[in-house]
Design a protein around this motif. Structure first.
Motif, PDB file in Angstrom:
ATOM      1  N   GLY A 125      40.129  48.657  30.904  1.00 15.15           N
ATOM      2  CA  GLY A 125      40.288  47.231  31.119  1.00 15.15           C
ATOM      3  C   GLY A 125      39.265  46.446  30.329  1.00 15.15           C
ATOM      4  O   GLY A 125      38.631  46.967  29.417  1.00 15.15           O
ATOM      5  N   HIS A 138      37.962  44.635  34.488  1.00 16.32           N
ATOM      6  CA  HIS A 138      39.189  43.967  34.903  1.00 16.32           C
ATOM      7  C   HIS A 138      40.365  44.691  34.262  1.00 16.32           C
ATOM      8  O   HIS A 138      40.527  44.677  33.047  1.00 16.32           O
ATOM      9  N   ILE A 172      44.368  44.942  33.867  1.00 19.79           N
ATOM     10  CA  ILE A 172      45.573  44.135  34.018  1.00 19.79           C
ATOM     11  C   ILE A 172      46.777  45.036  33.788  1.00 19.79           C
ATOM     12  O   ILE A 172      46.905  45.650  32.734  1.00 19.79           O
ATOM     13  N   GLU A 178      46.292  42.134  38.516  1.00 16.60           N
ATOM     14  CA  GLU A 178      44.936  42.328  37.993  1.00 16.60           C
ATOM     15  C   GLU A 178      44.081  42.987  39.065  1.00 16.60           C
ATOM     16  O   GLU A 178      44.085  42.558  40.220  1.00 16.60           O
TER      17      GLU A 178
END
Length: 63
Positions: free
Chosen positions: A12, A22, A24, A29
């Protein structure tokens, strides 16, 4: 000799301001606390790889 392996794989966007990853996906998310994950390995011998992936331009894109 048999081995027990403890590993974590994350893919991520790295946010160093908050020490988070993070991820996605099509499902949404997801945010992972990288500092907390790394703490699991504190005082242990580890191997660390950080990799960035970029798409290569095709022959058509170079012209």
């Amino acid at each position: 000799m048999a081995k027990k392996v403890h590993s974590v794989s994350l893919k991520g966007i790295l946010d160093m301001n908050n020490v988070e990853i993070h991820e996605i996906t099509k499902d949404g998310e997801f945010v992972y606390d990288l500092k907390k994950i790394l703490h699991e390995f504190h005082d242990k011998q580890v191997s660390l790889v950080i990799k960035e992936e970029n798409e290569l331009p095709t022959k058509d894109m170079e012209e």
